[in-house]
Design an enzyme around this catalytic site. Structure first.
Site, PDB file in Angstrom:
ATOM      1  N   ASN A   1     -13.191  26.552  51.249  1.00 47.06           N
ATOM      2  CA  ASN A   1     -12.498  27.842  51.023  1.00 47.06           C
ATOM      3  C   ASN A   1     -12.281  28.583  52.363  1.00 47.06           C
ATOM      4  OD1 ASN A   1     -12.928  30.628  50.368  1.00 47.06           O
ATOM      5  ND2 ASN A   1     -11.648  30.040  50.478  1.00 47.06           N
ATOM      6  N   GLY A   2     -11.111  28.595  52.485  1.00 49.31           N
ATOM      7  CA  GLY A   2     -10.523  29.010  53.795  1.00 49.31           C
ATOM      8  C   GLY A   2      -9.785  27.637  54.413  1.00 49.31           C
TER       9      GLY A   2
END
Ligand code: AMP
Length: 483
Positions: free
Chosen positions: A117-118
């Site tokens: 995530n990111g």
């Protein structure tokens, strides 16, 4: 297409949620539950990878968690006591499935699965260099860059190679990885995206948000700290800090919109922060009106805060259909416009002849606000005052929240007065940047050392934006490989 630029045929900016389970009966079933609670973080694709002690198994597909993981045989095909999963928003199209996570590769030390995530802000730069040196990429995702860096690192152990890889990347990453030795959870040094650890009996759980722990009955242990790496193997849970320490800058937009209100992010209840932003908004931008009306669902907690602070009654003037996904998470502008009509309807009986304060969490392109203001007028509201529970979004996010290019951000193109005219509101006002920080329990935004990443509002990015300063050209691949 011959390209080293993954932006060419797919979108790199992703919104995602990650979830991992170490040492639970039918770990994949637990992951499916956790991902279900993280569905709001990405609705276009979902995947789970499991490890049965000998082999890795994976199922990745476009669509929602419920549609992909609701059948017994799908979960049975993901055996083992260790599993991780991912929900993702991406553009649709034939290239999309290869980008669905967890990504997996057989490396020198064994299998390696990764859920991210990111968004890395130097992935294209590194990718070009790796391609020149012979790496063959299977996806257009920035996450694959990490796999190649691990694969080409010369350090002896998998953990050291992973650390070596992460020291080369910039940007935002909350990661859950699986190797035959165990599970690794890691948050970038700034802690831009959230990541928490929980416990379910003997099992260790990692998740983007605490709500995913709640849903499977797990206990919240603590958040993974910015710059921390937690390694779980056998019965051992180890924590290391492999990066030079920096002041954390978690994303403030998680509080404004992205996280679920029933989550606790970096020690703050998202619901309480949103209500506090609404109260700040009322103090800063009070207007006389008959009702405070939230734009559901994302405007609800802030509207409650506004109503409580102002004394103006809170009413449901817009009813939302729960059978339509988030308006914003649609690939094409024409579908977005259609989506707004499908999603919200005016409560005419309430609105007729009334002056209203309409509260939403943010304005991005202005599409939602324009449609909803018109909907309120069509339903007989005599005055429509729009109040926004975040400062104007003037800058794109390069760290994993999907925002359009700057030119499409309404607040980057117009003054607040021009925006009010554009959405046809009687008045429009945003909470101030300091008001947002006060809602987080701070006096104001500390000059020079703010506690959060607020780049979408201030333009102050906490990392270099290597990929965005230098747009790669696709013929670079044809250059001779440096000796
Ligand atoms: P827009 O219509 O483009 O102005 O989008 C604003 C609406 O989208 C607001 O009602 C927000 O709740 C929602 N929103 C804001 N940012 C995002 C995002 N990154 N992803 C999905 N939805 C968003």
């Amino acid at each position: 297409m011959l390209t080293t630029n993954p932006f060419d045929d797919d979108k790199l900016r992703e919104e995602c949620g990650v979830f991992g389970v170490y040492n639970a009966e039918s770990a994949a079933a637990v992951v499916a539950l956790g991902l279900h609670a993280l569905q709001h973080r990405g609705q276009e694709a979902a995947g789970i990878t499991s490890w049965d002690g000998a082999l890795f198994h994976s199922h990745r597909a476009m669509g929602h968690v419920a549609g992909n993981f609701d059948r017994d045989e799908t979960i049975r095909a993901l055996p083992g006591r260790v599993a991780c999963g991912h929900v993702r928003y991406s553009t649709t199209g034939e290239t999309a499935l290869r980008n669905v996570q967890p990504l997996f590769a057989e490396l020198a030390g064994g299998g390696f699965a990764i859920a991210h995530n990111g968004n890395l802000s130097n992935a294209i730069h590194i990718r070009q260099e790796l391609v020149r040196r012979g790496s063959i990429f299977q996806s257009t995702s920035d996450t694959e860059t990490i796999i190649h860096l691990v694969a080409t690192s010369t350090y002896p152990t998998m953990i050291d190679r992973f650390i070596d890889a992460l020291r080369r990347v910039e940007g935002a990453y909350s990661l859950i990885c699986m190797t035959p030795e165990g599970m690794i959870a890691c948050r970038d040094p700034l802690g831009i995206r959230p990541l928490v650890m929980g416990k379910l009996g003997d099992a260790t759980i990692f998740a983007s948000e605490t709500v995913a722990l709640d849903v499977c009955g797990a206990e919240f242990v603590r958040q993974i700290e910015p710059g921390e790496m937690v390694i779980v193997s056998d019965t051992l849970v180890r924590s290391i800090r492999p990066f030079a320490p920096v002041a954390p800058r978690p994303c403030v937009f998680e509080h404004v919109y992205f996280s679920r209100p029933d989550s606790v992010i970096d020690g703050h209840s998202v619901y309480s922060v949103r209500k506090a932003i609404g109260a700040e908004l009322a103090r800063e931008t009070l207007v006389e009106a008959d009702y405070v009306i939230p734009v559901p669902d994302s405007g609800v907690p802030a509207a409650i805060g506004y109503a409580q602070e102002s004394g103006i009654p809170f009413e449901l003037g817009i009813i939302r259909s729960h059978y339509v996904g988030r308006t914003f998470i649609q690939p094409a502008d024409n579908i977005r416009h259609l989506g707004v009509k499908l999603k919200h309807n005016a409560n005419r009986a309430l609105l007729e002849g009334k002056r209203i304060v309409l509260v939403d969490d943010s304005i991005v392109r202005g599409t939602t606000s324009m449609k909803i203001v018109q909907m309120m007028r069509d339903a007989g509201a005599t005055e429509v005052h729009m109040r926004i529970a975040s400062p104007p979004t003037r800058h794109s996010c390069f760290y994993g929240v999907d925002t359009p290019e700057r030119a499409k951000l309404l607040a980057a193109r117009m003054t607040v007065e021009e925006m009010a005219a554009y959405i046809n509101a009687d008045s429009l006002a945003f909470v101030s940047v300091d008001g947002l920080y006060r809602a987080l329990g701070e006096q104001c935004r500390a000059l020079g050392r703010p506690s959060h990443c607020d780049a979408c509002f201030t333009g102050e990015y906490p990392t270099p934006l290597t990929d965005h300063e230098e747009i790669p050209d696709q013929f670079a691949m044809l250059e001779p490989v440096p000796a």
